[in-house]
Design an enzyme around this catalytic site. Structure first.
Site, PDB file in Angstrom:
ATOM      1  N   TYR A 425      -1.447  -8.093  -0.291  1.00  0.00           N
ATOM      2  CA  TYR A 425      -1.492  -7.732  -1.699  1.00  0.00           C
ATOM      3  C   TYR A 425      -0.100  -7.448  -2.279  1.00  0.00           C
ATOM      4  O   TYR A 425       0.005  -6.936  -3.403  1.00  0.00           O
ATOM      5  CB  TYR A 425      -2.410  -6.527  -1.928  1.00  0.00           C
ATOM      6  N   HIS A 428       4.205  -9.141  -6.222  1.00  0.00           N
ATOM      7  CA  HIS A 428       5.103  -8.796  -7.320  1.00  0.00           C
ATOM      8  C   HIS A 428       5.437  -9.952  -8.254  1.00  0.00           C
ATOM      9  O   HIS A 428       5.744  -9.708  -9.434  1.00  0.00           O
ATOM     10  CB  HIS A 428       6.395  -8.196  -6.753  1.00  0.00           C
TER      11      HIS A 428
END
Length: 653
Positions: A425, A428
């Site tokens: 996850y 960015h």
């Protein structure tokens, strides 16, 4: 061409046995544990108590089913099969991951683990502030302060040794492979999708405050213009439950609850929860400074690293949603007091957020038709939403009528979020560097801001100066970045924390995986039963990018970092992130529902009330937005998913 094709049609590389793998595969990546670590500390702790789900689908039928699914996946790829067959293959992939890729560091030696503290109310019918007592037979499971789990075997979860952890230099990887040379948009999404992900991540996990002493020091190249040399990166906080002299696999603590309980809004401690509440009608405070304290007590949330405008917007929206749920419940149950209204509204709000993420956010981000059906089936079952809502549950299992209301199942391993889930996850690139705020009324520009101008205390100033409807409209009509190489936000490569310290978050992402014992890309794929990339060219699918990868990694394919490999590989049709990340997702996304009794055995009228269950079923991201900002209706008219691009006012393009 991605790693699947590179491995050869219909064949997967032979898996060496454990000793061969340590010698051949993990030695180049620094994950083979030294001989000195082969003692009892690598699993010699007391065995965890057995939990439900042991022996998950171990029959001969399921063994053959899973083997056939794996064969079809390697030969063709699940995403290239007809939808019914692709769904069947995904079931087999998930079966195998559930049986082989859930590992419990809680079995490792531990001293002074957190214990549930007595709290107000009956934990059988409410979520506790710290996440304890979700499993009443194992009260500390998933509570704040417990260890992250693993999706790789514990023997593969050692931190890289000091000389290896800087190879190649994380700053070099950041500058050469991550830097955004031009903004590459994710055209099927809006920026709310990027803000939502951070909203969820701040709810799911945090390693806590890094110590200020003894940071990693990153060597800089002669032409590096880093403004504050030397570059340093704080280390991950130590696991305070490890015994003295521990030298085993990496373990670390999640400082927030592991459960999907919207702890970002409600807090992970009794102190945070008290600070968030008004004390009347079950409601939460709507603070003039935008959001509740997120670090405990009256601490200023704007001084927490990562605080920005997107977080303020969604936090405020779902605080308002909680209060609206309280109003609905109070009208239905006028005799209920403050505590009863608060606890029931919290359950409803958290479940609504989980539903939105499952059936709206995730299908928007991975919009392959097969994946979309599978994700919606997690909530509604293969019977579909229409049939499930009309007829109720059809049987007790999750396949036909979905996970909510099915039996709780931990699949033989105590529940926790995992370090590998955290790693995949790290997305960015979704974040743009610049934001054009515009008026909902006529699409006229208000002002253009950089990410830095929308972060920290400045976020609250913008939230006070610009209406919430204009902010939501602006985010809903702009695109986030694509999750690919050379698209990392430049302002996050020189991110200024609220305390003034500069960080390169791209270099930090690389270093964190190495520090936390998350295997590098090829070994990670092997451990998830996927073929590794056979060449830089096969991984990148582009000669120029392959040459850049080869140069940075000095022709050592096994050195490629997990994040780099995932950003480089071919993505299935409609996917914003990699198929490698998807494997962790299909394991952990459903597990977060399956293990939580408030989404399974206790997802029932006696806990949620009929009004609460109807609220969850009837609402979507769009309806939440329109309830609190009905002026957004023209922008959302005909938009099927709140995370897809909205209409511009006046037909603006």
């Amino acid at each position: 061409m991605g790693p699947r094709e590179a491995a050869g049609a219909g064949t997967a590389p032979a898996r060496p046995d454990s000793a061969e793998r340590q010698a051949a595969d993990r030695t180049p990546t620094g994950h083979a544990p030294p001989a000195a670590r082969s003692g009892p500390q690598r699993g010699g702790g007391p065995a965890a108590k057995p939990v439900t789900g042991a022996g998950y689908r171990r029959s001969r039928f399921w063994a053959l089913y899973d083997a056939l699914a794996g064969l079809l996946d390697r030969r063709f790829g699940w995403d290239r099969l007809p939808t019914p067959l692709g769904l069947a293959v995904l079931v087999g992939i998930r079966n195998r991951l559930r049986k082989r890729n859930l590992h419990d560091p809680g079995r490792l030696p531990s001293v002074g683990p957190p214990r549930p503290a007595p709290g107000p109310g009956d934990p059988r019918v409410r979520r506790t502030a710290d996440g304890s007592c979700n499993d009443l037979d194992h009260p500390s499971m998933g509570m704040a302060g417990t260890r992250f789990g693993r999706n790789v075997p514990l023997d593969s979860a050692y931190a890289e040794p000091p000389g290896r952890i800087m190879t190649p230099n994380p700053r070099l990887v950041s500058r050469r492979l991550m830097t955004r040379t031009r903004f590459q948009p994710a055209g099927s999404l809006n920026v709310l999708a990027a803000a939502w992900l951070q909203f969820m991540i701040r709810d799911w996990f945090s390693h806590g405050r890094s110590p200020s002493e003894d940071p990693w020091t990153i060597p800089l190249e002669p032409d590096d213009d880093w403004p504050a040399p030397p570059m340093t990166i704080p280390r991950i906080p130590a696991d305070t439950t490890r015994p003295p002299g521990y030298d085993g696999p990496v373990t670390s603590l999640n400082t927030v609850s592991h459960w999907w309980d919207l702890s970002l809004v409600y807090g992970s401690s009794a102190e945070e929860q008290r600070a968030a509440r008004t004390g009347a009608d079950g409601k939460l405070r709507l603070r003039s400074r935008g959001t509740r304290p997120m670090a405990g007590g009256e601490a200023d949330p704007a001084m927490e690293p990562g605080f920005w405008l997107g977080l303020v917007m969604l936090h405020t929206l779902f605080t308002r949603e909680h209060n609206a749920i309280c109003d609905r419940l109070r009208a239905e149950y006028p005799g209920w007091g403050d505590d009863e209204l608060f606890e029931r509204a919290r359950l409803v709000n958290a479940a609504l957020v989980a539903k939105i993420h499952t059936v709206e956010w995730t299908p928007a981000v991975i919009s392959h038709p097969t994946a979309v059906i599978g994700l919606r089936a997690n909530w509604w079952g293969l019977a579909s939403e229409r049939i499930s809502r009309a007829l109720g549950r059809l049987g007790g299992g999750e396949v036909v009528s979905g996970i909510p209301g099915s039996p709780t199942d931990h699949f033989g391993v105590p529940y926790s979020l995992t370090e590998e889930f955290v790693a995949v996850y790290r997305m960015h690139p979704l974040i743009p560097d610049e934001y054009g705020l515009r008026s909902l009324g006529d699409d006229s520009p208000i002002r253009r801001y950089t990410l830095r101008e929308l972060s920290g205390p400045a976020a609250l100033e913008v939230a006070s100066a610009v209406s919430a409807a204009d902010l939501l409209y602006s985010f809903g009509t702009e695109h986030p970045g694509a999750i690919v190489l050379n698209n990392f936000p430049r302002l996050l490569q020189e991110f200024e924390r609220p305390d003034g310290r500069l960080m390169d978050l791209a270099a930090t992402d690389i270093l964190r995986c190495r520090e936390l014992g998350v295997p590098r890309y090829n070994e990670f794929r092997r451990l998830l039963h996927l073929p590794p990339a056979r060449s830089f060219e096969a991984l990148a699918g582009d000669p120029g990018l392959a040459a850049a990868l080869r140069e940075v990694y000095r022709d050592r394919l096994e050195d490629v970092d997990l994040t780099v490999g995932m950003f480089a590989e071919r993505r299935p049709e409609g996917f914003a992130f990699s198929d490698t990340a998807f494997r962790v997702f299909i394991l952990m996304a459903s597990r977060r529902l399956n293990s939580d009794r408030f989404f399974t055995a206790d997802y029932a009228e006696r806990i949620y009330t009929r009004a609460g269950l109807d609220w969850i079923a009837d609402n979507t991201m769009a309806s939440v937005l329109l309830r609190h900002h009905p002026e957004l209706r023209p922008a959302l008219r005909g938009v099927g998913n709140g995370f897809a691009p909205w209409h511009r006012a006046g037909g603006a393009g």
